[in-house]
Design an enzyme around this catalytic site. Structure first.
Site, PDB file in Angstrom:
ATOM      1  N   ASP A 107       9.370  75.263  90.039  1.00 52.64           N
ATOM      2  CA  ASP A 107      10.483  74.203  89.853  1.00 52.64           C
ATOM      3  C   ASP A 107      10.755  73.711  91.227  1.00 52.64           C
ATOM      4  O   ASP A 107      10.996  72.636  91.760  1.00 52.64           O
ATOM      5  CB  ASP A 107      11.701  74.588  89.090  1.00 52.64           C
ATOM      6  N   GLU A 132      17.839  69.524  89.857  1.00 50.18           N
ATOM      7  CA  GLU A 132      18.439  70.556  88.878  1.00 50.18           C
ATOM      8  C   GLU A 132      18.333  71.919  89.609  1.00 50.18           C
ATOM      9  O   GLU A 132      19.487  72.738  89.484  1.00 50.18           O
ATOM     10  CB  GLU A 132      17.446  70.676  87.762  1.00 50.18           C
ATOM     11  N   ASP A 206      14.163  66.150  88.062  1.00 55.57           N
ATOM     12  CA  ASP A 206      13.993  67.371  87.353  1.00 55.57           C
ATOM     13  C   ASP A 206      12.370  67.735  87.531  1.00 55.57           C
ATOM     14  O   ASP A 206      11.265  67.118  87.279  1.00 55.57           O
ATOM     15  CB  ASP A 206      14.143  67.000  85.916  1.00 55.57           C
ATOM     16  N   ILE A 208      10.365  70.106  86.730  1.00 60.92           N
ATOM     17  CA  ILE A 208       9.611  70.380  85.385  1.00 60.92           C
ATOM     18  C   ILE A 208      10.478  70.504  84.268  1.00 60.92           C
ATOM     19  O   ILE A 208      11.403  71.300  84.303  1.00 60.92           O
ATOM     20  CB  ILE A 208       8.899  71.731  85.509  1.00 60.92           C
ATOM     21  N   ASP A 209      10.439  69.183  83.464  1.00 64.59           N
ATOM     22  CA  ASP A 209      11.368  69.261  82.414  1.00 64.59           C
ATOM     23  C   ASP A 209      10.395  70.096  81.297  1.00 64.59           C
ATOM     24  O   ASP A 209       9.416  69.709  81.090  1.00 64.59           O
ATOM     25  CB  ASP A 209      11.832  67.758  81.952  1.00 64.59           C
ATOM     26  N   THR A 211      10.617  73.264  80.682  1.00 65.37           N
ATOM     27  CA  THR A 211      10.230  74.635  81.308  1.00 65.37           C
ATOM     28  C   THR A 211       9.713  75.626  80.101  1.00 65.37           C
ATOM     29  O   THR A 211       8.594  76.131  80.574  1.00 65.37           O
ATOM     30  CB  THR A 211      11.124  75.211  81.997  1.00 65.37           C
ATOM     31  N   ASP A 353      17.951  64.998  83.823  1.00 69.47           N
ATOM     32  CA  ASP A 353      17.042  65.067  82.434  1.00 69.47           C
ATOM     33  C   ASP A 353      17.034  63.387  82.354  1.00 69.47           C
ATOM     34  O   ASP A 353      15.886  63.095  81.808  1.00 69.47           O
ATOM     35  CB  ASP A 353      17.751  65.456  81.126  1.00 69.47           C
TER      36      ASP A 353
HETATM   37  C1  2IP Z   1      15.697  70.966  79.189  1.00 66.32           C
HETATM   38  C2  2IP Z   1      14.655  70.805  78.110  1.00 66.32           C
HETATM   39  C3  2IP Z   1      14.787  71.029  76.913  1.00 66.32           C
HETATM   40  C4  2IP Z   1      16.033  70.237  76.277  1.00 66.32           C
HETATM   41  C5  2IP Z   1      17.278  70.391  77.174  1.00 66.32           C
HETATM   42  C6  2IP Z   1      16.859  70.247  78.698  1.00 66.32           C
HETATM   43  O1  2IP Z   1      15.268  71.030  80.378  1.00 66.32           O
HETATM   44  O2  2IP Z   1      14.036  69.444  78.384  1.00 66.32           O
HETATM   45  O3  2IP Z   1      13.534  70.738  75.949  1.00 66.32           O
HETATM   46  O4  2IP Z   1      16.381  70.722  74.868  1.00 66.32           O
HETATM   47  O5  2IP Z   1      18.159  69.452  76.873  1.00 66.32           O
HETATM   48  O6  2IP Z   1      17.825  70.544  79.619  1.00 66.32           O
HETATM   49  P1  2IP Z   1      15.717  70.200  73.584  1.00 66.32           P
HETATM   50  O7  2IP Z   1      14.086  70.280  73.802  1.00 66.32           O
HETATM   51  O8  2IP Z   1      16.320  70.790  72.662  1.00 66.32           O
HETATM   52  O9  2IP Z   1      16.245  68.385  73.655  1.00 66.32           O
HETATM   53  P2  2IP Z   1      14.608  72.120  81.225  1.00 66.32           P
HETATM   54  O10 2IP Z   1      13.445  72.595  80.573  1.00 66.32           O
HETATM   55  O11 2IP Z   1      14.309  71.591  82.356  1.00 66.32           O
HETATM   56  O12 2IP Z   1      15.529  73.410  81.344  1.00 66.32           O
HETATM   57 CA    CA Z   2      15.339  69.122  82.279  1.00 63.38          CA
END
Ligand code: 2IP
Ligand code: CA
Length: 431
Positions: A107, A132, A206, A208-209, A211, A353
């Site tokens: 990341d 992030e 971000d 890698i969203d 993760t 995000d």
């Molecule tokens: C996370 C990821 C999660 C999401 C959360 C984000 O970011 O996108 O999937 O939760 O809100 O902050 P959900 O899937 O329940 O919506 P990261 O993977 O970058 O921590």
């Molecule tokens: Ca994210």
């Protein structure tokens, strides 16, 4: 506008960069035909601009997002790196910590590579890239290291080796990826972006969203056209906003694992971009039928942690609730017309995000508003006009006042392509 989707042949399974630099062939689908072109890597760009314009910025971010996608794919594909990523149960605490550190390193590295890329190409924005992750990194020996991309590959490799407990091979592979030149043909539609100034912009990344899904590495589970979990939910999110208004003006979303090619045993990526600036609205999202009476009309995508009472109200009113992971992916699903809205009633997401997918929605004439404020306004007025909606858009320039978390979307959000869905959602939630 739209209909052109960049489709890149990922490097997975095509021969990875080892400890030497090489050139890969990246093909871009433009309309119905494939073309191959060459663009010099941002890291080797000799041309330094004092300023620039929006088309150049989007091209640079798109090109960078592809490189980020390649890094993300390589970390999963390259055995030396993959072994560092996969968690094994029952590991001693030190190893678990190392796995965590490595995950974060992928990341941080992508984030810092973007910072370097922007500083090289657009020095005027170099102080305005936010991400992030903190670049401060503590390895298992307790040493604190600031991860950055150095002027030479060798220096970057040396720095990464310190983070990776002297795993020189892994450090060398990562440094090669970050410093690699690659062939890339920008989407021809980008040239239609007018020459807009960039000096007053800021960038959220971000790297890698989703993760969690990235580390698990499942192929993906779909419901209709929406992938509920798995690698396709992983996205690289780069959002551009105006530093005065705080509103999003451009964005790039790269899906490094968009489609799996079973024959080639490799993942292919997709990238989407959009610009919204006053009356300029341009994007490469496929033109999808909007709320046209098909299934997507009443589909709302939510997190599996969404409030159960709210979900009950939605389903009782005829909405189809679809769970999916990845904040970026869920909002992308709205931008792609796969569902009518994405709703998050809690403060579980952050500005990084939502900035990029918000920009894509704006480019389509949609938006992403604060859920709690919207709900409150609707409860009082039973109507929400265009001006009110503009006011409620999430803004990306200022942190939240204490004691809340600095960059948290504290009031939740509703993301939509067509605002006519909002009163329908609110009417059932306000009952
Ligand atoms: C996370 C990821 C999660 C999401 C959360 C984000 O970011 O996108 O999937 O939760 O809100 O902050 P959900 O899937 O329940 O919506 P990261 O993977 O970058 O921590
Ligand atoms: Ca994210």
């Amino acid at each position: 506008m739209g209909g052109v989707v960049g489709l890149w042949e990922g490097a997975v399974g095509n021969g990875y960069p080892g400890t030497h630099r090489h050139h890969r062939h990246i093909y871009v689908k433009v309309g119905a035909s494939f073309v191959c072109g060459r663009s010099s890597s941002y890291l080797h760009s000799r041309e330094k601009r004092v300023s620039g314009n929006m088309a150049e910025l989007i091209k640079t971010l798109l090109s960078f997002s592809e490189q980020a996608g390649e890094i993300a794919r390589a970390v999963r594909q390259e055995p030396q790196l993959f072994s560092l990523l996969v968690e094994e149960k029952g590991e001693e605490e030190k190893n678990q910590r190392f796995t965590h550190d490595f995950k974060t390193l992928a990341d941080v590295l992508i984030q810092e590579a973007l910072r370097y890329c922007v500083a090289q190409a657009f020095p005027v924005l170099s102080e305005h890239v936010r991400g992030e992750e903190s670049a401060e990194f503590t390895n298992t020996l307790g040493e604190t290291i600031t991860v950055m991309v150095c002027p030479t590959q060798q220096e970057t490799a040396q720095l990464l080796a310190k983070v990776l407990n002297d795993n020189k091979e892994a450090a060398e592979i990562l440094a090669t990826l970050v410093h690699s030149d690659f062939k890339w043909q920008p989407d021809l539609e980008i040239d239609k972006i007018p020459s807009l100034p960039i000096d007053n912009l800021g960038i959220w990344i971000d790297p890698i969203d989703s993760t969690g899904e990235y580390v698990k590495g499942d192929m993906g589970v779909t419901l209709g056209n929406i992938t509920q979990r798995g690698l396709p939910c992983v996205t690289v999110l780069i959002g551009v906003y105006d530093r005065t208004s705080g509103l999003p003006v451009g964005g790039v979303i790269n899906q490094p694992f968009a489609e799996y090619n079973h024959e080639k045993k490799s993942w292919q990526g997709k990238a989407y971009w959009g610009v919204s600036w006053n009356s300029t609205r341009i994007h490469n999202l496929p033109s999808a039928p909007r709320l046209s009476g098909n299934e997507s009309e009443m589909a709302v995508v939510v997190s599996s942690s969404e409030d159960k009472k709210l979900l009950g109200q939605l389903t009782a009113s005829g909405f189809k609730v679809i769970f999916a992971t990845g904040a970026g992916y869920k909002i992308l699903a709205v931008a792609l017309g796969l569902c009518a809205a994405c709703l998050s009633s809690k403060g579980s997401t952050f500005r990084w995000d939502t900035a990029a997918p918000h920009a894509l929605l704006e480019a389509e004439g949609g938006g992403l508003v604060d859920y709690k404020k919207l709900y409150h306004l609707y409860s009082e007025q039973k109507d929400v006009g265009a001006d009110a909606l503009r006011e409620l858009q999430i803004r990306y320039y200022e942190p939240n006042p204490p004691p809340g978390q600095k960059w948290n979307n504290a009031g939740g959000f509703v993301a939509y392509q067509d605002s006519s869905i909002l009163p329908r959602i609110l009417a059932c939630l306000a009952q």
